[in-house]
Structure formats: C-alpha cells, structure tokens
Write a protein that holds these residues in place. Structure first.
Motif, PDB file in Angstrom:
ATOM      1  N   LEU A 102      -4.832  -0.706  -1.910  1.00 29.71           N
ATOM      2  CA  LEU A 102      -4.101  -1.953  -1.778  1.00 29.71           C
ATOM      3  C   LEU A 102      -3.701  -2.493  -3.149  1.00 29.71           C
ATOM      4  O   LEU A 102      -4.473  -2.412  -4.108  1.00 29.71           O
ATOM      5  N   GLN A 114       0.852  -1.181   0.000  1.00 29.31           N
ATOM      6  CA  GLN A 114       0.000   0.000   0.000  1.00 29.31           C
ATOM      7  C   GLN A 114       0.890   1.233   0.000  1.00 29.31           C
ATOM      8  O   GLN A 114       1.565   1.514   1.004  1.00 29.31           O
ATOM      9  N   GLN A 135      -4.038   0.685  10.373  1.00 32.86           N
ATOM     10  CA  GLN A 135      -4.246  -0.735  10.619  1.00 32.86           C
ATOM     11  C   GLN A 135      -4.195  -1.533   9.312  1.00 32.86           C
ATOM     12  O   GLN A 135      -4.371  -0.994   8.227  1.00 32.86           O
ATOM     13  N   ALA A 136      -3.983  -2.828   9.464  1.00 32.05           N
ATOM     14  CA  ALA A 136      -4.055  -3.721   8.317  1.00 32.05           C
ATOM     15  C   ALA A 136      -5.514  -3.958   7.930  1.00 32.05           C
ATOM     16  O   ALA A 136      -6.424  -3.750   8.743  1.00 32.05           O
ATOM     17  N   PRO A 137      -5.748  -4.371   6.699  1.00 38.68           N
ATOM     18  CA  PRO A 137      -7.123  -4.705   6.295  1.00 38.68           C
ATOM     19  C   PRO A 137      -7.666  -5.895   7.095  1.00 38.68           C
ATOM     20  O   PRO A 137      -6.902  -6.714   7.610  1.00 38.68           O
ATOM     21  N   TYR A 197       2.601  -5.673   3.415  1.00 42.05           N
ATOM     22  CA  TYR A 197       1.937  -6.590   4.334  1.00 42.05           C
ATOM     23  C   TYR A 197       2.122  -8.025   3.854  1.00 42.05           C
ATOM     24  O   TYR A 197       1.992  -8.296   2.655  1.00 42.05           O
ATOM     25  N   GLN A 229     -10.590  -1.390   6.228  1.00 44.26           N
ATOM     26  CA  GLN A 229      -9.311  -0.910   6.731  1.00 44.26           C
ATOM     27  C   GLN A 229      -9.498   0.407   7.461  1.00 44.26           C
ATOM     28  O   GLN A 229     -10.064   1.360   6.925  1.00 44.26           O
ATOM     29  N   TYR A 231     -13.020  -6.099   2.239  1.00 48.51           N
ATOM     30  CA  TYR A 231     -12.167  -5.831   3.392  1.00 48.51           C
ATOM     31  C   TYR A 231     -12.492  -4.464   3.957  1.00 48.51           C
ATOM     32  O   TYR A 231     -12.898  -3.558   3.224  1.00 48.51           O
ATOM     33  N   TRP A 242      -3.431 -10.657   8.578  1.00 44.00           N
ATOM     34  CA  TRP A 242      -2.439  -9.754   8.015  1.00 44.00           C
ATOM     35  C   TRP A 242      -1.458  -9.358   9.111  1.00 44.00           C
ATOM     36  O   TRP A 242      -1.810  -9.254  10.278  1.00 44.00           O
ATOM     37  N   GLY A 243      -0.236  -9.087   8.694  1.00 45.50           N
ATOM     38  CA  GLY A 243       0.713  -8.497   9.620  1.00 45.50           C
ATOM     39  C   GLY A 243       0.450  -7.005   9.778  1.00 45.50           C
ATOM     40  O   GLY A 243      -0.475  -6.450   9.163  1.00 45.50           O
ATOM     41  N   ARG A 244       1.263  -6.348  10.573  1.00 45.81           N
ATOM     42  CA  ARG A 244       1.122  -4.907  10.782  1.00 45.81           C
ATOM     43  C   ARG A 244       1.790  -4.104   9.668  1.00 45.81           C
ATOM     44  O   ARG A 244       1.589  -2.908   9.562  1.00 45.81           O
TER      45      ARG A 244
END
Lengths: 120, 107
Positions: A45, A39, B42-44, A95, B38, B36, A110-112
């Motif tokens: 995304l 992103q 933060q992550a989705p 990510y 978001q 999703y 998902w990771g951070r």
C-alpha cells in the motif's frame, strides 16, 4: 449502507490525464477527512493524498506532488483525484478511504478500488 | 519520511497457533501506529489504531503493543479467516507511510 464507491479508472498513455471519483454514502461526508491510497499490482500500500473535511487543507506524497490534485464536493458527497502527467509507475488500484473519527489518519472504510493502467 | 519495516515477510503457521508480527519505524512515531489486514482481491481492513486500540468489530484475538519505534501485532490463536497480508501504517507526520507487509500463510 455505509460505503465508498470509486470510479474513473481505466487505461491511459504516459503523459495523459484521468479523474477518479469516490461517491460516499451512509455517513456525514463533510465531517470526515479522506485520503487516496494506491496499490501497484502485487505490491504493498502507498498513501497518495489527503484532504480535510472542509476541503481547505491537502497533502500529497512526493511521488505525485505537482501532478495530482485531490478535491471534494461536500454537496455531492464525492471525493476526487485529478491525475495529470501520468507515468507508468502510477499504474495501480486506487482506493479512497475514510478516516476513523474524522481527523486522525487511520482508515476504517475503504472502497473496492478502481484500476488505473498507464501504458503506451 | 518515516520508513516502516515489517518482519518477517512471510509467516507460515497452522490454525490455532499464535502469530507475532513486527513493525519497526526508522524514527519514533510515539504510539501513532495502526495495523490493517488485507485479503486477496479485497480492500484493507483496519484492525488496530494508536498501537493498541482495536477498531470497531475486531475480534479480541487481535492485539497490538509497542511505542516509539518497535511495534507488535499478535493474533492469539489463528482462525482460518486470518490468513492474509498485514500492514502497519503510521500517522506521526507527513507523508503517511505503510510497511511492506507480512503475509501470514497456512503451514
């Protein structure tokens, strides 16, 4: 705890290389296909790359094909993204993401994220 | 490459109102579409998969519908925590692509 933790991001000059890692825990890593999604700052995304659980099949977005390589070490529960010939447009939060059921391409964990900045 | 177009870009609503978000595909994706959420920093989070199936732990106020090229995410009654950006994503073929997002903001 089920989680993904990315590392390896940072600043690099155009043409340089970085290797991202994603440490997985709390689930049977080898059973799950994984992806990298990025992103750009303030943008949406973008899917980057995918790898099956066994590691024997990979896919790439056209924007990174030939420059990035996805891999995994199931003995270490770790996903990688080798990024070569970096460009300014590769600047983004990267990510790692786990498929929902191991093989269909939706991502439920998902990771951070880790920030990659490509600039001279 | 399948292009996903989301509309509107921004939706201004009040808590308690119904939100209707659209995702249109440039070619049929069958029912292979997910949604999703978001939030900033933060992550989705996966909400919906295969057009209409809620992911684990997702509240019943979120629902998805559609097939082929036209899809809708509906939030029946907005809670304060629902104000966020929403993305659709297909898995019909390679490359996977995401829509550009719809921001649901507080009116």
């Amino acid at each position: 705890e089920v989680q993904l933790l990315e590392s390896g991001g940072g600043w690099e000059e155009p043409g340089g290389s970085l290797r991202l890692s994603c440490a997985a825990s709390g689930f049977i890593f080898r059973n799950y296909a994984m992806s990298w999604v990025r992103q750009a700052p303030g943008k949406g995304l973008e899917w980057v790359s995918a790898i099956r659980g066994s590691g024997d099949n990979t896919d790439y977005a056209d924007t990174v094909k030939g420059r990035f390589t996805i891999s995994r070490d199931n003995s270490k529960n770790t996903l990688y993204l080798q990024m070569n010939s970096l460009r300014a447009e590769d600047t983004a939060v990267y990510y790692c993401a786990k498929t929902r059921d191991g093989y269909t391409w939706y991502f439920d964990l998902w990771g951070r994220g880790t920030l990659v900045t490509v600039s001279s | 490459e399948i292009v996903l177009t989301q509309s509107p870009a921004t939706l201004s609503l009040s808590p308690g109102e119904r939100a209707t978000l659209s995702c249109r595909a440039s070619q049929s994706v069958s029912n292979y579409l997910g949604w999703y959420q978001q939030k900033p920093g933060q992550a989705p989070r996966l909400l919906i998969y295969d057009a209409s199936n809620r992911a684990t732990g997702i509240p019943g106020r979120f629902s998805g519908s559609g097939s082929g090229t036209d899809f809708t995410l509906t939030i029946s009654s907005l809670e304060p925590e629902d104000f966020a950006v929403y993305y659709c994503q297909h898995r019909r073929n390679w490359p996977l692509t995401f829509g550009g997002g719809t921001k649901v903001e507080i009116k």
